[in-house]
Design a protein around this motif. Structure first.
Motif, short mmCIF file in Angstrom:
data_model
loop_
_atom_site.label_atom_id
_atom_site.label_comp_id
_atom_site.label_asym_id
_atom_site.label_seq_id
_atom_site.Cartn_x
_atom_site.Cartn_y
_atom_site.Cartn_z
N GLU A 55 0.82 -1.20 0.00
CA GLU A 55 0.00 0.00 0.00
C GLU A 55 0.86 1.26 0.00
O GLU A 55 0.61 2.20 -0.77
N GLU A 56 1.86 1.31 0.86
CA GLU A 56 2.73 2.49 0.94
C GLU A 56 3.42 2.75 -0.39
O GLU A 56 3.46 3.89 -0.87
N ALA A 57 3.94 1.70 -1.01
CA ALA A 57 4.61 1.85 -2.30
C ALA A 57 3.62 2.27 -3.38
O ALA A 57 3.93 3.09 -4.24
N ARG A 58 2.41 1.73 -3.33
CA ARG A 58 1.37 2.05 -4.33
C ARG A 58 0.98 3.53 -4.25
O ARG A 58 0.83 4.20 -5.27
N VAL A 59 0.84 4.07 -3.04
CA VAL A 59 0.50 5.48 -2.87
C VAL A 59 1.60 6.35 -3.49
O VAL A 59 1.31 7.31 -4.22
N LEU A 60 2.86 6.03 -3.22
CA LEU A 60 3.97 6.77 -3.81
C LEU A 60 3.99 6.60 -5.33
O LEU A 60 4.23 7.56 -6.07
N ALA A 61 3.75 5.38 -5.79
CA ALA A 61 3.76 5.10 -7.23
C ALA A 61 2.69 5.89 -7.96
O ALA A 61 2.94 6.45 -9.03
N PHE A 62 1.50 5.96 -7.40
CA PHE A 62 0.41 6.68 -8.08
C PHE A 62 0.77 8.14 -8.28
O PHE A 62 0.50 8.70 -9.34
#
Length: 167
Positions: A48-55
């Motif tokens: 989730e943390e990586a996905r938020v940064l990725a988006f």
């Protein structure tokens, strides 16, 4: 205001597609379990943390797909090795492994901090673009598809895939 971490794209992880982006995600002391390694449920938080940064990275800072509506509809994880605590952040690689009309799949690899090329877990998450006002899925637009194509790669091979003939 807290500055967001910059992608550590120059430090690749083994068996991760070249187009993947790698984000530093802190491992908290509270992520540890009674066996002195990261508890299995924390890997979903890493995703989730990586996905938020990725988006923000992929779709631009002026656009927030999370606020617009994006739902997780399925997740699969293979835990490869126990990860211990480190003061440096773990590295989480994220890439797009499939795109449908309203959904897309992300591949993940959770690696150790810079200097530790161990991949501790791999996973896949399927998300659906969702119209919050109408309470229903919505089609992905051309800008979203283009952004996902820029980080496209093959899906990570998970243990269950071999049984289902995906490998």
């Amino acid at each position: 205001m807290t500055a967001r971490p910059e992608p550590a794209a120059a430090v690749p992880l083994p068996d991760v597609p070249e187009a993947a982006r790698i984000y530093p995600v802190p491992v908290r002391w509270s992520d540890m379990d009674a066996y002195a390694h990261v508890n299995n449920v924390q890997y979903l938080r890493f995703f989730e943390e990586a996905r938020v940064l990725a988006f923000k990275d992929w779709f631009g800072a002026e656009r927030d797909l999370i606020d617009e509506g994006m739902l997780v509809v399925s997740q699969a994880i293979d835990y490869l090795l126990p990860m211990g605590y480190a003061y440096a952040p773990a590295r989480v690689a994220v890439w797009c492994s499939d795109v449908g009309a309203a959904s897309f799949e992300l591949g993940y690899a959770v690696g150790g901090p810079v200097g530790d090329d161990t991949v501790y877990a791999r996973g896949r998450v399927t998300l659906v673009a969702y119209d919050l006002a109408d309470q229903r899925p919505r089609r992905l637009g051309a800008p979203e598809r283009d952004a996902l194509a820029a980080v496209a790669g093959p899906p990570p091979l998970l243990r269950g895939d071999r049984r289902r003939g995906r490998a």
